[in-house]
Design a protein around this motif. Structure first.
Motif, PDB file in Angstrom:
ATOM      1  N   ARG A 180     -64.624 -34.400  99.528  1.00 38.12           N
ATOM      2  CA  ARG A 180     -63.639 -34.606  98.567  1.00 38.12           C
ATOM      3  C   ARG A 180     -63.982 -33.344  97.639  1.00 38.12           C
ATOM      4  NH1 ARG A 180     -65.128 -40.279  98.388  1.00 38.12           N
ATOM      5  NH2 ARG A 180     -63.905 -41.458  99.698  1.00 38.12           N
ATOM      6  N   ARG A 181     -64.975 -33.106  97.393  1.00 34.85           N
ATOM      7  CA  ARG A 181     -65.277 -32.096  96.243  1.00 34.85           C
ATOM      8  C   ARG A 181     -64.974 -30.487  97.052  1.00 34.85           C
ATOM      9  NH1 ARG A 181     -67.285 -36.574  95.154  1.00 34.85           N
ATOM     10  NH2 ARG A 181     -67.815 -37.116  92.904  1.00 34.85           N
ATOM     11  N   LYS A 182     -64.659 -30.612  98.422  1.00 33.31           N
ATOM     12  CA  LYS A 182     -64.629 -29.111  98.928  1.00 33.31           C
ATOM     13  C   LYS A 182     -65.747 -28.465  99.079  1.00 33.31           C
ATOM     14  CE  LYS A 182     -59.546 -29.153  98.377  1.00 33.31           C
ATOM     15  NZ  LYS A 182     -59.307 -30.175  99.251  1.00 33.31           N
ATOM     16  N   LEU A 183     -67.136 -29.120  99.196  1.00 32.20           N
ATOM     17  CA  LEU A 183     -68.404 -28.480  99.279  1.00 32.20           C
ATOM     18  C   LEU A 183     -68.743 -28.395 100.603  1.00 32.20           C
ATOM     19  CD1 LEU A 183     -70.008 -30.261  96.027  1.00 32.20           C
ATOM     20  CD2 LEU A 183     -69.188 -27.851  96.155  1.00 32.20           C
ATOM     21  N   THR A 184     -69.312 -27.265 101.012  1.00 30.09           N
ATOM     22  CA  THR A 184     -70.096 -27.100 102.371  1.00 30.09           C
ATOM     23  C   THR A 184     -71.555 -27.905 102.278  1.00 30.09           C
ATOM     24  OG1 THR A 184     -71.060 -24.967 101.947  1.00 30.09           O
ATOM     25  CG2 THR A 184     -68.712 -25.095 102.653  1.00 30.09           C
ATOM     26  N   MET A 185     -72.047 -27.834 103.774  1.00 26.46           N
ATOM     27  CA  MET A 185     -73.170 -28.563 103.517  1.00 26.46           C
ATOM     28  C   MET A 185     -74.287 -27.588 103.035  1.00 26.46           C
ATOM     29  SD  MET A 185     -73.388 -30.501 107.217  1.00 26.46           S
ATOM     30  CE  MET A 185     -74.752 -31.443 106.894  1.00 26.46           C
ATOM     31  N   ASN A 186     -73.784 -26.324 103.280  1.00 28.28           N
ATOM     32  CA  ASN A 186     -74.857 -25.146 102.732  1.00 28.28           C
ATOM     33  C   ASN A 186     -74.758 -25.305 101.008  1.00 28.28           C
ATOM     34  OD1 ASN A 186     -75.738 -24.203 105.258  1.00 28.28           O
ATOM     35  ND2 ASN A 186     -74.084 -22.624 105.440  1.00 28.28           N
ATOM     36  N   GLN A 187     -73.767 -25.460 100.628  1.00 26.74           N
ATOM     37  CA  GLN A 187     -73.524 -25.412  99.110  1.00 26.74           C
ATOM     38  C   GLN A 187     -74.446 -26.478  98.715  1.00 26.74           C
ATOM     39  OE1 GLN A 187     -69.437 -25.505  99.009  1.00 26.74           O
ATOM     40  NE2 GLN A 187     -69.272 -23.382  97.931  1.00 26.74           N
ATOM     41  N   VAL A 188     -74.100 -27.878  99.138  1.00 32.69           N
ATOM     42  CA  VAL A 188     -74.864 -28.867  98.495  1.00 32.69           C
ATOM     43  C   VAL A 188     -76.335 -28.889  98.650  1.00 32.69           C
ATOM     44  CG1 VAL A 188     -75.125 -31.422  98.813  1.00 32.69           C
ATOM     45  CG2 VAL A 188     -72.967 -30.378  98.694  1.00 32.69           C
ATOM     46  N   SER A 189     -76.723 -28.324  99.976  1.00 29.75           N
ATOM     47  CA  SER A 189     -78.231 -28.389 100.035  1.00 29.75           C
ATOM     48  C   SER A 189     -78.942 -27.353  99.330  1.00 29.75           C
ATOM     49  CB  SER A 189     -78.394 -28.076 101.814  1.00 29.75           C
ATOM     50  OG  SER A 189     -77.841 -26.828 102.312  1.00 29.75           O
ATOM     51  N   GLU A 190     -78.173 -26.095  99.050  1.00 28.39           N
ATOM     52  CA  GLU A 190     -78.904 -25.176  98.306  1.00 28.39           C
ATOM     53  C   GLU A 190     -78.887 -25.864  96.725  1.00 28.39           C
ATOM     54  OE1 GLU A 190     -76.840 -21.528  98.545  1.00 28.39           O
ATOM     55  OE2 GLU A 190     -77.237 -21.117 100.735  1.00 28.39           O
ATOM     56  N   ARG A 191     -77.859 -26.247  96.457  1.00 27.69           N
ATOM     57  CA  ARG A 191     -78.096 -26.976  95.009  1.00 27.69           C
ATOM     58  C   ARG A 191     -79.171 -28.185  94.770  1.00 27.69           C
ATOM     59  NH1 ARG A 191     -71.301 -26.686  93.809  1.00 27.69           N
ATOM     60  NH2 ARG A 191     -70.915 -24.616  94.249  1.00 27.69           N
ATOM     61  N   ALA A 192     -79.120 -28.947  95.916  1.00 19.49           N
ATOM     62  CA  ALA A 192     -80.111 -30.051  95.856  1.00 19.49           C
ATOM     63  C   ALA A 192     -81.645 -29.458  95.951  1.00 19.49           C
ATOM     64  CB  ALA A 192     -79.765 -31.145  96.725  1.00 19.49           C
ATOM     65  N   GLY A 193     -81.407 -28.263  96.625  1.00 19.89           N
ATOM     66  CA  GLY A 193     -82.925 -27.718  96.874  1.00 19.89           C
ATOM     67  C   GLY A 193     -83.702 -28.396  98.173  1.00 19.89           C
ATOM     68  N   ILE A 194     -82.853 -28.474  98.952  1.00 22.33           N
ATOM     69  CA  ILE A 194     -83.239 -29.163 100.297  1.00 22.33           C
ATOM     70  C   ILE A 194     -82.581 -28.328 101.366  1.00 22.33           C
ATOM     71  CG2 ILE A 194     -83.266 -31.616  99.534  1.00 22.33           C
ATOM     72  CD1 ILE A 194     -80.628 -32.118 100.798  1.00 22.33           C
ATOM     73  N   SER A 195     -83.167 -28.701 102.524  1.00 17.28           N
ATOM     74  CA  SER A 195     -82.487 -27.830 103.841  1.00 17.28           C
ATOM     75  C   SER A 195     -81.369 -28.654 104.157  1.00 17.28           C
ATOM     76  CB  SER A 195     -83.845 -27.858 105.035  1.00 17.28           C
ATOM     77  OG  SER A 195     -83.822 -29.122 105.540  1.00 17.28           O
ATOM     78  N   ARG A 196     -80.494 -27.586 104.912  1.00 19.27           N
ATOM     79  CA  ARG A 196     -79.262 -28.212 105.487  1.00 19.27           C
ATOM     80  C   ARG A 196     -79.572 -29.456 106.489  1.00 19.27           C
ATOM     81  NH1 ARG A 196     -75.658 -27.452 109.688  1.00 19.27           N
ATOM     82  NH2 ARG A 196     -73.589 -27.505 109.003  1.00 19.27           N
ATOM     83  N   PRO A 197     -80.465 -29.294 107.358  1.00 24.66           N
ATOM     84  CA  PRO A 197     -81.013 -30.368 108.504  1.00 24.66           C
ATOM     85  C   PRO A 197     -81.166 -31.776 107.761  1.00 24.66           C
ATOM     86  CG  PRO A 197     -81.864 -28.593 109.188  1.00 24.66           C
ATOM     87  CD  PRO A 197     -81.340 -28.162 107.652  1.00 24.66           C
TER      88      PRO A 197
END
Length: 106
Positions: free
Chosen positions: A29-46
């Motif tokens: 809904r926020r139009k965020l990719t998995m890469n964007q969220v994982s980078e911002r959260a400081g976690i890996s994409r997997p």
């Protein structure tokens, strides 16, 4: 017990999968990719993928980090907020009863 060998009942697994689905929908809904969220959260994409799939090995801290990125961090306070069972037990006064009088030993 290793991190990936957590055994849950099917009902519990369904709850975790629903949580993962809800987090994924919030991200989309926020139009965020998995890469964007994982980078911002400081976690890996997997790890984010595991969370969105409902993997029980994902820690609560990671869930909170992702909720922070999505602006949903206050939702974690809703967990166990209205303890209906606890209130029923309290209302039924199932507390430990007072001790009876001591008997005199002769």
């Amino acid at each position: 017990m290793s991190r990936n060998s957590i055994v849950l009942l099917p009902k519990s697994m369904k709850l975790l999968q629903t949580l993962g689905d809800n987090i994924k929908l919030a991200r989309l809904r926020r139009k965020l990719t998995m890469n964007q969220v994982s980078e911002r959260a400081g976690i890996s994409r997997p790890t984010l993928s595991s969370l969105e799939k409902g993997n029980p090995a994902v820690s609560l801290g990671i869930v909170l980090q992702v909720l922070l990125v999505l602006g949903l961090e206050k939702d974690i306070l809703l967990l166990a907020a209205d303890d209906i069972l606890g209130r029923k037990i309290q209302d039924a006064d199932l507390m430990v009863k007072e001790r009876g009088p001591k008997k005199n030993k002769k």
